[in-house]
Design a protein around this motif. Structure first.
Motif, PDB file in Angstrom:
ATOM      1  N   LEU A 153       6.880   3.757   0.161  1.00 17.53           N
ATOM      2  CA  LEU A 153       7.907   2.903  -0.436  1.00 17.53           C
ATOM      3  C   LEU A 153       8.791   2.373   0.677  1.00 17.53           C
ATOM      4  CD1 LEU A 153       9.576   1.883  -2.943  1.00 17.53           C
ATOM      5  CD2 LEU A 153      10.761   4.074  -2.876  1.00 17.53           C
ATOM      6  N   ASP A 154       8.820   1.044   0.846  1.00 16.92           N
ATOM      7  CA  ASP A 154       9.697   0.477   1.860  1.00 16.92           C
ATOM      8  C   ASP A 154      10.695  -0.471   1.212  1.00 16.92           C
ATOM      9  OD1 ASP A 154       8.397  -1.982   1.470  1.00 16.92           O
ATOM     10  OD2 ASP A 154       6.985  -1.623   3.092  1.00 16.92           O
ATOM     11  N   GLU A 155      11.305  -1.352   2.002  1.00 11.31           N
ATOM     12  CA  GLU A 155      12.380  -2.196   1.482  1.00 11.31           C
ATOM     13  C   GLU A 155      11.873  -3.362   0.638  1.00 11.31           C
ATOM     14  OE1 GLU A 155      14.693  -3.462   4.773  1.00 11.31           O
ATOM     15  OE2 GLU A 155      15.546  -1.479   5.176  1.00 11.31           O
ATOM     16  N   ARG A 176       3.162   0.923  -1.405  1.00 15.30           N
ATOM     17  CA  ARG A 176       1.733   1.052  -1.109  1.00 15.30           C
ATOM     18  C   ARG A 176       1.170   2.101  -2.040  1.00 15.30           C
ATOM     19  NH1 ARG A 176      -1.820   3.894   2.467  1.00 15.30           N
ATOM     20  NH2 ARG A 176      -0.063   5.108   3.251  1.00 15.30           N
ATOM     21  N   VAL A 177       0.098   1.747  -2.744  1.00 16.95           N
ATOM     22  CA  VAL A 177      -0.489   2.643  -3.730  1.00 16.95           C
ATOM     23  C   VAL A 177      -1.919   2.978  -3.339  1.00 16.95           C
ATOM     24  CG1 VAL A 177       0.978   1.827  -5.607  1.00 16.95           C
ATOM     25  CG2 VAL A 177      -1.224   0.706  -5.186  1.00 16.95           C
ATOM     26  N   VAL A 178      -2.371   4.157  -3.764  1.00 14.62           N
ATOM     27  CA  VAL A 178      -3.720   4.609  -3.451  1.00 14.62           C
ATOM     28  C   VAL A 178      -4.391   5.110  -4.723  1.00 14.62           C
ATOM     29  CG1 VAL A 178      -3.124   5.241  -1.079  1.00 14.62           C
ATOM     30  CG2 VAL A 178      -2.949   6.945  -2.899  1.00 14.62           C
ATOM     31  N   SER A 179      -5.721   5.111  -4.703  1.00 13.96           N
ATOM     32  CA  SER A 179      -6.516   5.669  -5.786  1.00 13.96           C
ATOM     33  C   SER A 179      -6.942   7.077  -5.416  1.00 13.96           C
ATOM     34  CB  SER A 179      -7.756   4.806  -6.034  1.00 13.96           C
ATOM     35  OG  SER A 179      -7.404   3.478  -6.345  1.00 13.96           O
ATOM     36  N   ASP A 180      -7.090   7.936  -6.396  1.00 16.46           N
ATOM     37  CA  ASP A 180      -7.597   9.274  -6.127  1.00 16.46           C
ATOM     38  C   ASP A 180      -9.091   9.243  -5.810  1.00 16.46           C
ATOM     39  OD1 ASP A 180      -5.101  10.228  -6.508  1.00 16.46           O
ATOM     40  OD2 ASP A 180      -5.472  11.222  -8.422  1.00 16.46           O
ATOM     41  N   GLN A 227      13.789   2.754  -6.639  1.00 19.27           N
ATOM     42  CA  GLN A 227      14.154   3.844  -5.728  1.00 19.27           C
ATOM     43  C   GLN A 227      14.002   5.221  -6.373  1.00 19.27           C
ATOM     44  OE1 GLN A 227      14.576   3.045  -2.619  1.00 19.27           O
ATOM     45  NE2 GLN A 227      14.399   0.885  -3.199  1.00 19.27           N
ATOM     46  N   GLU A 228      13.801   5.277  -7.689  1.00 17.93           N
ATOM     47  CA  GLU A 228      13.558   6.556  -8.352  1.00 17.93           C
ATOM     48  C   GLU A 228      12.129   7.038  -8.166  1.00 17.93           C
ATOM     49  OE1 GLU A 228      14.785   6.728 -12.468  1.00 17.93           O
ATOM     50  OE2 GLU A 228      16.289   5.180 -12.147  1.00 17.93           O
ATOM     51  N   MET A 229      11.246   6.173  -7.699  1.00 14.25           N
ATOM     52  CA  MET A 229       9.852   6.555  -7.509  1.00 14.25           C
ATOM     53  C   MET A 229       9.736   7.589  -6.387  1.00 14.25           C
ATOM     54  SD  MET A 229       8.005   2.803  -7.800  1.00 14.25           S
ATOM     55  CE  MET A 229       6.344   3.475  -7.998  1.00 14.25           C
ATOM     56  N   LYS A 230       8.755   8.484  -6.516  1.00 14.83           N
ATOM     57  CA  LYS A 230       8.577   9.566  -5.554  1.00 14.83           C
ATOM     58  C   LYS A 230       7.173   9.554  -4.983  1.00 14.83           C
ATOM     59  CE  LYS A 230      11.945  12.467  -7.977  1.00 14.83           C
ATOM     60  NZ  LYS A 230      12.177  13.739  -8.706  1.00 14.83           N
ATOM     61  N   ILE A 231       7.101   9.712  -3.662  1.00 13.26           N
ATOM     62  CA  ILE A 231       5.818   9.727  -2.975  1.00 13.26           C
ATOM     63  C   ILE A 231       4.954  10.855  -3.539  1.00 13.26           C
ATOM     64  CG2 ILE A 231       4.659   9.922  -0.741  1.00 13.26           C
ATOM     65  CD1 ILE A 231       6.422   7.443  -1.024  1.00 13.26           C
ATOM     66  N   TYR A 279     -11.982   3.400  -3.372  1.00 13.25           N
ATOM     67  CA  TYR A 279     -11.083   2.251  -3.484  1.00 13.25           C
ATOM     68  C   TYR A 279     -10.042   2.278  -2.358  1.00 13.25           C
ATOM     69  CZ  TYR A 279     -13.169   1.832  -8.097  1.00 13.25           C
ATOM     70  OH  TYR A 279     -14.058   1.698  -9.132  1.00 13.25           O
ATOM     71  N   GLU A 280      -9.828   1.121  -1.753  1.00  7.16           N
ATOM     72  CA  GLU A 280      -8.896   0.998  -0.639  1.00  7.16           C
ATOM     73  C   GLU A 280      -7.442   0.963  -1.138  1.00  7.16           C
ATOM     74  OE1 GLU A 280      -9.460   0.952   2.606  1.00  7.16           O
ATOM     75  OE2 GLU A 280     -11.635   1.152   2.362  1.00  7.16           O
ATOM     76  N   PRO A 281      -6.511   1.545  -0.370  1.00  7.74           N
ATOM     77  CA  PRO A 281      -5.085   1.411  -0.705  1.00  7.74           C
ATOM     78  C   PRO A 281      -4.646  -0.053  -0.587  1.00  7.74           C
ATOM     79  CG  PRO A 281      -5.455   3.142   0.922  1.00  7.74           C
ATOM     80  CD  PRO A 281      -6.735   2.371   0.821  1.00  7.74           C
ATOM     81  N   TYR A 282      -3.556  -0.404  -1.254  1.00 10.19           N
ATOM     82  CA  TYR A 282      -3.029  -1.755  -1.121  1.00 10.19           C
ATOM     83  C   TYR A 282      -1.537  -1.756  -1.443  1.00 10.19           C
ATOM     84  CZ  TYR A 282      -3.696  -1.971  -6.223  1.00 10.19           C
ATOM     85  OH  TYR A 282      -3.670  -1.710  -7.573  1.00 10.19           O
ATOM     86  N   ARG A 283      -0.886  -2.844  -1.077  1.00 11.04           N
ATOM     87  CA  ARG A 283       0.557  -2.978  -1.293  1.00 11.04           C
ATOM     88  C   ARG A 283       0.848  -3.875  -2.492  1.00 11.04           C
ATOM     89  NH1 ARG A 283       4.051  -0.894   2.089  1.00 11.04           N
ATOM     90  NH2 ARG A 283       3.266  -0.044   4.068  1.00 11.04           N
TER      91      ARG A 283
END
Length: 254
Positions: free
Chosen positions: A186-188, A192-196, A162-166, A200-204
């Motif tokens: 960030l969900d329960e 979900r992460v993305v590449s700059d 929960q300390e992670m920030k979008i 590359y496609e985002p993924y969970r």
């Protein structure tokens, strides 16, 4: 014997309880509990939860860390969802920044909670990185420009998801290796992460697949190591550059 069986045997010895007492407290037979200590069978999740609450040690620690390596009073003060992080400290009491070598992802995944393994790693100290625990991880590929092969990402250890920030970038240690990505959601149950690099496609990534989270703090380019077999490659680079310079000089003289 599994780590779990070793741990519950050790924890019972610290409390100086009999197997019968703990079995009675857990509302199971002594024979059933003895099989867990002997490693003959693994407890189902409902019993594992009871054991975790009984000894006041999180399930993550019970199944992944050899508890006999750490003082009991420190273990009992750990928050429920915290992963124990072995670190090294220099003579002045300052945390060292351990460096995870290239081609060592599987070794790290197998030993990230082992203090003896962490102590074998090379380390560095940066005076402007003091508040927190830091570790340097190698980056490969082109998914997060401008970082390329040869870069080390220095991350600050994050204890709680929960300390992670979008929008911030993180070095994530998962069950399959290292990834350096930007947090998009960030969900329960997952992130979900993305590449700059938009190629590359985002993924969970489900929470259960996350072993460690390191928030980006600094980056370092890896220098060539003349002792690891790169000498001939580097000599070739210089010879090629020398030939190019000669050709340019010859062209200018015409």
């Amino acid at each position: 014997m599994s780590i779990l069986s070793e741990n519950i045997r050790y924890l019972r010895a610290q409390l100086k309880y009999s197997q019968q007492k703990i079995a009675d407290d857990l509302l199971i037979t002594r024979g059933r509990y003895a099989k867990y200590e002997d490693g003959d069978t693994e407890p189902p999740i409902e019993i594992l939860l009871k054991i975790s609450r009984y000894f006041r040690v999180s399930i993550d620690l019970l199944v992944s860390v050899e508890l006999r390596r750490f003082p009991m009073d420190e273990l009992l003060r750990l928050p429920d969802n915290r992963i124990l992080l072995p670190i090294t400290i220099d003579g002045s009491g300052e945390n060292k920044i351990e460096i995870i070598p290239y081609k060592a992802s599987m070794g790290y995944l197998n030993s990230y909670a082992d203090p003896e393994y962490i102590e074998t790693l090379q380390h560095l100290s940066l005076p402007f990185l003091r508040n927190g625990n830091y570790r340097a991880f190698p980056v490969e590929g082109d998914s997060m420009p401008p970082f390329k092969d040869g870069t080390f990402i220095i991350g600050r250890y994050i204890e709680n998801i929960q300390e992670m920030k979008i929008g911030k970038t993180y070095l994530l240690v998962t069950r399959t290796g290292f990834v350096y990505k930007r947090l998009a959601e960030l969900d329960e149950k997952s992130i979900r992460v993305v590449s700059d690099n938009s190629f590359y496609e985002p993924y969970r990534i489900p929470f259960q697949d996350l072993l460690e989270i390191w928030e980006y703090e600094y980056s370092l380019m890896k220098d060539y190591d003349f002792s690891d077999g790169n000498t001939q490659e580097i000599k070739g680079m210089f010879l090629s550059l020398k030939d190019d310079i000669k050709r340019v000089e010859s062209h200018l003289k015409r």
